[in-house]
Design an enzyme around this catalytic site. Structure first.
Site, PDB file in Angstrom:
ATOM      1  N   CYS A   1     -41.514  -6.723  27.244  1.00 24.05           N
ATOM      2  CA  CYS A   1     -42.733  -6.203  27.630  1.00 24.05           C
ATOM      3  C   CYS A   1     -42.573  -4.960  28.829  1.00 24.05           C
ATOM      4  O   CYS A   1     -41.528  -5.326  29.569  1.00 24.05           O
ATOM      5  CB  CYS A   1     -43.900  -6.846  27.783  1.00 24.05           C
ATOM      6  SG  CYS A   1     -43.581  -8.122  28.929  1.00 24.05           S
TER       7      CYS A   1
ATOM      8  N   CYS B   1     -41.866  -7.097  32.035  1.00 22.00           N
ATOM      9  CA  CYS B   1     -40.377  -7.781  32.019  1.00 22.00           C
ATOM     10  C   CYS B   1     -39.415  -6.796  32.502  1.00 22.00           C
ATOM     11  O   CYS B   1     -38.561  -7.078  33.386  1.00 22.00           O
ATOM     12  CB  CYS B   1     -40.286  -8.323  30.632  1.00 22.00           C
ATOM     13  SG  CYS B   1     -41.670  -9.090  29.784  1.00 22.00           S
TER      14      CYS B   1
END
Lengths: 81, 352
Positions: free
Chosen positions: A11, A14
């Site tokens: 994501c 991240c």
């Protein structure tokens, strides 16, 4: 040597966490291995429900948020080398 | 994301006070703006543009000038409040609360927590695995996973702004009911075998996880960032939707739609749901349009059913869940939620 894991399936947050962590590790000039953990069974071993997670030498230090640079520095500084 | 972790306690208190003051000032400014909207819109349409009162174009434009800033202001203010409320909840805390709860009560609690727990679809998979692994029943997990998208904060604010608190409340309650019913049914059907096998093998290392407790400064700052993000994503759809709605408001004759979208057209509820399921990203633009349709004779139940199918069953989320669910379970889930939405639509058309 430091072993750092970024837990998350890819994501946006991240990726941001990985980038910040890499910068700070470079500042510290220590040898560190940074691993992106993207497989769910592996991520779930750390018992978290929200990503991204940050693991330093097998200790989960944060999850579900992007910690501030000062926090990451403090965590890295407190690891016995 | 800035953070006060490096500040001394005294400075932390100062940061908290400063941010409270800022939020207070913003709230006052918000109220002042909100109260001058209607005179401003009328002045713009009938004064500056000198359109005759009662003219179709004048009415449509006054409606547009009033609704656009009103909805954007409402979205900004309420999303900020909602995200601040949500900052007190976390998926980890929710899991702890749901652990060991029976079916029924568990489904109710899961649906309610689904509304307030901050949850993005990118975390749906870890959340699902984490719930199931800690022994929360499949049906209870599904109540959570249904409530979170069905009760959408943007939809809630738009319904409140365009239809009033009664309709927003009905939407909230029926969303909860749908999530509870869907979860109970999935629990009863014993569908555990349709969960991907690896999920049952996941074992955690037993380390306990302690969530981070943000200061008020961080909480409000994060809320402000999420508000900007959410409003930034939907504002264009809102304006387009209101523009189409304003056109309908000004030009479509009264009760023109009673025949196709009214109470007596029995097929309109399922048709609205079938139409709504594939529509996803435009939820923000759809509500202003349906609000105009309702003025022209569309029934409330039909409209709510359409809305919930638009926001509740989204393809991106189903694709993400496919990583942990076999296609059979996804199909059952879609059918149950669609039927529950259709039933709710009929119920409102019948009661109201």
């Amino acid at each position: 040597m430091l072993n750092i894991k970024i837990l998350g399936s890819g994501c946006a947050n991240c990726k941001k966490l990985e980038q910040i962590t890499r910068q700070i590790v470079a500042e510290f000039a220590v040898e560190a291995e940074i691993i992106k953990v993207t497989e769910y069974p592996e991520i779930m071993k750390y018992n978290i429900l929200s990503t991204p997670g940050l693991v330093i030498n097998e200790k989960l230090v944060s999850f579900g948020r992007i910690p501030a640079a000062v926090e990451i520095r403090a965590w890295l500084a407190s690891v016995p080398l | 994301m800035t953070n006060t972790a490096n500040l001394a306690p005294k400075n932390k208190r100062f940061a908290n006070l400063a941010v409270f003051g800022l939020v207070g000032l913003a709230a006052l400014g918000w109220l002042a703006l909100y109260n001058i909207l209607e005179p401003f819109a009328n002045w713009l349409a009938f004064g500056v543009l000198a359109l005759p009162q009662e003219s179709r174009l004048g009415e449509a434009l006054a409606f547009f000038f009033y609704d656009v800033p009103k909805i954007i202001l409402l979205l900004g203010g309420m999303i900020f409040l909602i995200t601040t409320l949500r900052s007190f909840f976390s998926p980890e805390q929710t899991r702890a609360w749901l652990g060991g709860k029976r079916e029924g009560l568990g489904n109710f609690l899961a649906a309610a927590l689904g509304v307030v727990t901050p949850f993005c679809s990118c975390s749906a998979v870890p959340l699902f695995i984490g719930f199931v692994e800690s022994g929360i029943p499949l049906g209870v997990t599904f109540s959570f996973l249904t409530a979170a998208p069905v009760i959408n904060e943007v939809a809630l604010v738009l319904l409140f702004g365009l239809f009033g608190w009664q309709v927003a409340g009905l939407y909230l309650l029926s969303g909860l009911a749908i999530a509870i019913i869907a979860g109970v049914l999935i629990g009863r059907l014993n569908l555990e075998r349709y969960v991907e096998d690896f999920v049952w093998q996941v074992k955690n290392n037993g380390q306990s996880v302690v969530g981070y407790k943000p200061t008020w400064y961080e909480r409000l700052k994060n809320s402000w960032q999420s508000t900007q993000e959410i409003v930034g994503k939907v504002w264009l759809y809102v304006i387009l939707g209101i523009a189409v709605g304003a056109g309908i408001h000004g030009y479509v004759p009264e009760s023109a739609l009673a025949g196709i979208l009214g109470k007596n057209a029995w097929w309109s509820v399922p048709a609205a749901v079938i139409l709504g399921v594939p529509l996803y990203s435009n939820a923000a633009g759809i509500i202003p349009i349906v609000s105009a349709l309702m003025e022209k004779g569309a029934a409330l139940g039909t409209v709510l059913a359409f809305m919930m199918s638009v926001v509740g069953l989204s393809l991106p989320e189903l694709i993400i869940l496919r990583r942990v669910l076999k296609p059979q379970l996804i199909a059952v889930f879609m059918v149950i939620v669609s039927l529950a939405i259709i039933f709710t639509g009929y119920l409102f058309n019948w009661v109201l």
